[in-house]
Design a protein around this motif. Structure first.
Motif, PDB file in Angstrom:
ATOM      1  N   LEU A 210      -4.000   1.029   3.646  1.00 46.65           N
ATOM      2  CA  LEU A 210      -4.159  -0.497   3.969  1.00 46.65           C
ATOM      3  C   LEU A 210      -5.370  -0.322   4.716  1.00 46.65           C
ATOM      4  CD1 LEU A 210      -1.811  -2.758   5.568  1.00 46.65           C
ATOM      5  CD2 LEU A 210      -4.036  -2.613   6.761  1.00 46.65           C
TER       6      LEU A 210
ATOM      7  N   TYR B  53       0.973  -1.347   0.119  1.00 48.94           N
ATOM      8  CA  TYR B  53      -0.039  -0.067   0.046  1.00 48.94           C
ATOM      9  C   TYR B  53       0.949   1.202   0.010  1.00 48.94           C
ATOM     10  CZ  TYR B  53      -3.993  -3.021   0.961  1.00 48.94           C
ATOM     11  OH  TYR B  53      -4.939  -3.963   0.942  1.00 48.94           O
TER      12      TYR B  53
ATOM     13  N   ASN C  77      -7.381  -3.873   3.846  1.00 47.64           N
ATOM     14  CA  ASN C  77      -6.134  -5.081   3.831  1.00 47.64           C
ATOM     15  C   ASN C  77      -6.263  -6.069   3.030  1.00 47.64           C
ATOM     16  OD1 ASN C  77      -3.426  -5.754   4.674  1.00 47.64           O
ATOM     17  ND2 ASN C  77      -4.398  -7.015   6.415  1.00 47.64           N
TER      18      ASN C  77
END
Length: 268
Positions: free
Chosen positions: A71, A64, A76
């Motif tokens: 993130l 990221y 995620n």
């Protein structure tokens, strides 16, 4: 006054307070005041939230651009998947008996945010003429009109396993003495939007089928249908259905290899 009060809160206090906030509500908090945005919209805050939300093995911020904020925004998804287990979600043949037995199990739903898909893992076990697990029907029922709408999978992956030999002393109801058993496993892939409908419940039926030309679900009278998601869990947001804070699911690395492993059917 709000600006002054919020800016005076120590960062450690903010970190504790934010642990009680749903991740999806963080953007709304940031627009309430400039003081709150200045206090909260910091990389150290996003790093803390990342580490308190996701397992350490799934945190790779390099995917990221070394930004914990990105993130969090991306759920995620580059590093892992959300897995919601249903340990006792069985659709059984209505005429099950010790000498003849069929059952389908909805084992889990996986939310893969990277590819924007929801995957249902379904397992079936029974006599030798067992129907494939991928004949199962997953459907959505609207709380408004109570109409059942079958979900149309866009992908199917299927496996067949040879059951373990019968153990000495194993009960006849599980052993199928003198008969061939079959063990089938599949994963149905759905679009995110199939599960992003507000105020619905979801139903699983093993050996239910869909008329592909009419997009109409055909519920089997031979098998029980079970509700696996209630209306209060389906607000129209997958983030509610796969809520880590409420422990609805777990977050595992993308390369987790146990999602499609067969279960011990003798525990069913």
């Amino acid at each position: 006054m709000l600006e002054q009060g919020t800016s005076l809160l120590p960062l450690d206090v903010w970190l504790v307070l934010l642990d009680y906030l749903e991740l999806r509500d963080l953007p709304s908090l940031l627009v309430t005041s400039r003081g709150i945005k200045d206090a909260v919209d910091q990389e150290v805050v996003y790093e803390h939230r990342s580490r308190s939300t996701y397992p350490a093995a799934t945190i790779d911020v390099s995917k990221y651009n070394n930004s914990y904020k990105d993130l969090i925004r991306g759920g995620n998804g580059e590093n892992g998947i959300y897995v919601r287990h249903f340990p006792h979600m069985y659709s059984k043949w209505r005429n099950n008996a010790p000498h003849r037995f069929y059952v389908g199990s909805l084992r889990s739903l996986v939310w893969d945010r990277k590819i924007h898909r929801v995957l249902a893992t379904i397992e079936a076990f029974g006599h030798g003429d067992l129907r494939p697990a991928d004949t199962s029907l997953v459907s959505r029922v609207s709380s408004m009109d109570r109409i059942e709408v079958p979900l149309d999978p866009i992908g199917v992956h299927a496996w067949t396993y040879e059951p373990e030999p019968q153990r000495p002393g194993q009960p006849v109801s599980l052993g199928f003495l003198g008969q061939r058993r079959q063990h089938d496993l599949c994963q149905l892939t759905f679009r995110e939007e199939d599960f992003s409908q507000e105020s619905n419940l979801f139903i699983f039926t093993y050996s239910g089928t869909m008329n592909m030309s009419l997009r109409r679900g055909i519920r089997s009278d031979d098998y029980e249908s079970v509700v696996f998601l209630e209306e209060e869990e389906t607000s129209g947001r997958l983030s509610d259905m796969f809520n880590l804070q409420k422990k609805y699911c777990e977050f595992v690395p993308r390369d987790a290899n146990n999602i499609m492993e067969p279960s011990n059917v003798l525990d069913w």
